[in-house]
Design a protein around this motif. Structure first.
Motif, PDB file in Angstrom:
ATOM      1  N   ARG A  19      11.952  17.732  -9.369  1.00 34.13           N
ATOM      2  CA  ARG A  19      12.459  16.869 -10.428  1.00 34.13           C
ATOM      3  C   ARG A  19      11.433  16.791 -11.555  1.00 34.13           C
ATOM      4  NH1 ARG A  19      11.943  10.331 -10.096  1.00 34.13           N
ATOM      5  NH2 ARG A  19      13.125   9.867 -11.975  1.00 34.13           N
ATOM      6  N   ASN A  75       7.043   1.988  -5.095  1.00 32.39           N
ATOM      7  CA  ASN A  75       7.416   2.719  -6.305  1.00 32.39           C
ATOM      8  C   ASN A  75       8.934   2.610  -6.372  1.00 32.39           C
ATOM      9  OD1 ASN A  75       8.069   4.406  -8.374  1.00 32.39           O
ATOM     10  ND2 ASN A  75       6.872   6.159  -7.638  1.00 32.39           N
ATOM     11  N   HIS A  81      12.634  -1.112 -13.638  1.00 33.00           N
ATOM     12  CA  HIS A  81      12.906  -1.604 -14.993  1.00 33.00           C
ATOM     13  C   HIS A  81      14.198  -2.397 -15.088  1.00 33.00           C
ATOM     14  CE1 HIS A  81       9.863   1.413 -15.578  1.00 33.00           C
ATOM     15  NE2 HIS A  81      10.679   2.383 -15.195  1.00 33.00           N
ATOM     16  N   HIS A 101       3.311   3.933  -9.791  1.00 27.22           N
ATOM     17  CA  HIS A 101       4.148   4.917 -10.499  1.00 27.22           C
ATOM     18  C   HIS A 101       3.344   6.188 -10.660  1.00 27.22           C
ATOM     19  CE1 HIS A 101       7.075   1.861 -11.328  1.00 27.22           C
ATOM     20  NE2 HIS A 101       6.076   1.078 -11.686  1.00 27.22           N
ATOM     21  N   LEU A 102       3.983   7.307 -10.415  1.00 28.85           N
ATOM     22  CA  LEU A 102       3.307   8.595 -10.578  1.00 28.85           C
ATOM     23  C   LEU A 102       2.939   8.824 -12.045  1.00 28.85           C
ATOM     24  CD1 LEU A 102       5.892  10.279  -8.316  1.00 28.85           C
ATOM     25  CD2 LEU A 102       3.453  10.372  -7.819  1.00 28.85           C
ATOM     26  N   SER A 103       3.898   8.560 -12.917  1.00 29.10           N
ATOM     27  CA  SER A 103       3.685   8.789 -14.350  1.00 29.10           C
ATOM     28  C   SER A 103       3.120   7.522 -14.990  1.00 29.10           C
ATOM     29  CB  SER A 103       5.013   9.159 -15.014  1.00 29.10           C
ATOM     30  OG  SER A 103       5.930   8.079 -14.929  1.00 29.10           O
ATOM     31  N   ARG A 112      10.835   1.914 -20.268  1.00 32.77           N
ATOM     32  CA  ARG A 112      10.013   1.977 -19.045  1.00 32.77           C
ATOM     33  C   ARG A 112       8.786   1.063 -19.128  1.00 32.77           C
ATOM     34  NH1 ARG A 112      12.195   6.531 -16.303  1.00 32.77           N
ATOM     35  NH2 ARG A 112      12.978   8.045 -17.795  1.00 32.77           N
TER      36      ARG A 112
HETATM   37  C1  DQA Z   1       8.512   6.322 -11.783  1.00 32.76           C
HETATM   38  C2  DQA Z   1       8.683   5.916 -13.242  1.00 32.76           C
HETATM   39  C3  DQA Z   1      10.070   5.360 -13.488  1.00 32.76           C
HETATM   40  O1  DQA Z   1      10.221   5.000 -14.855  1.00 32.76           O
HETATM   41  C4  DQA Z   1      11.125   6.408 -13.147  1.00 32.76           C
HETATM   42  O2  DQA Z   1      12.419   5.862 -13.308  1.00 32.76           O
HETATM   43  C5  DQA Z   1      10.935   6.976 -11.795  1.00 32.76           C
HETATM   44  C6  DQA Z   1       9.594   7.283 -11.325  1.00 32.76           C
HETATM   45  C7  DQA Z   1       7.157   7.013 -11.532  1.00 32.76           C
HETATM   46  O3  DQA Z   1       6.769   7.116 -10.384  1.00 32.76           O
HETATM   47  O4  DQA Z   1       6.509   7.466 -12.483  1.00 32.76           O
HETATM   48  O5  DQA Z   1      11.912   7.275 -11.094  1.00 32.76           O
HETATM   49  O6  DQA Z   1       8.560   5.151 -10.977  1.00 32.76           O
END
Ligand code: DQA
Length: 151
Positions: A19, A75, A81, A101-103, A112
């Motif tokens: 993904r 997570n 959100h 959160h990974l990002s 976000r």
């Molecule tokens: C996330 C960040 C969220 O905004 C997004 O909807 C995700 C992954 C992350 O791990 O960066 O599904 O939680």
């Protein structure tokens, strides 16, 4: 015996690795689970690692964590959100909680930037990729009450 740390992952995180790899990297959720378990084990802790695409199932697991977990890493994916239900479940749960959160959600779209989860978390780690889960375990290791060591 210290209860496990519940690591709860929300929608679409089952697709990690394929993904949007430019955003989320190439590691799969199983890779993340292995990292998290390894770090926990090195710190004398265990992990119960789960993923669901369903909000209600995540609510059920947070409620379960009230009595079965020593700490919680969450997570919540996109529910971060949007979900007052997850926030309410977390507010009812009196175990140390880290949001991951990974990002870096703050360098991404404006929608976000707000997290319902943060209001109930002891700390937030974002933008560190899979390593964020290990950092969250380290943070929890300091927050979790453990029975005194024998001897
Ligand atoms: C996330 C960040 C969220 O905004 C997004 O909807 C995700 C992954 C992350 O791990 O960066 O599904 O939680």
């Amino acid at each position: 015996m210290t209860k496990p740390i519940y690591v709860l992952n929300g929608p679409n995180l089952n697709l990690l690795g394929t993904r949007e790899p430019d955003v989320y990297g190439r590691e799969t959720l199983d890779d993340v689970r292995q990292r998290t378990e390894k770090k926990a084990s090195a710190l004398g802790l265990s992990v119960e690692f789960r993923q669901s695409n369903r909000e209600g199932e995540l609510v059920d697991w947070i409620q379960e964590a009230r009595s079965h977990a020593s700490g919680l890493i969450i997570n919540a994916g996109a529910y971060t959100h949007t979900s007052v239900a997850l926030l309410d479940a977390l507010l009812a749960t009196d175990v140390p909680t880290m949001e991951v959160h990974l990002s870096n959600i703050f360098t991404r779209e404006a929608f976000r930037h707000h997290s319902y989860v943060s209001q109930a978390a002891d700390g937030v780690i974002c933008g560190c990729g899979p390593r964020g889960y290990e950092l969250a375990v380290e943070a929890l290791a300091d927050l979790i009450d453990r029975p005194a060591e024998a001897g």
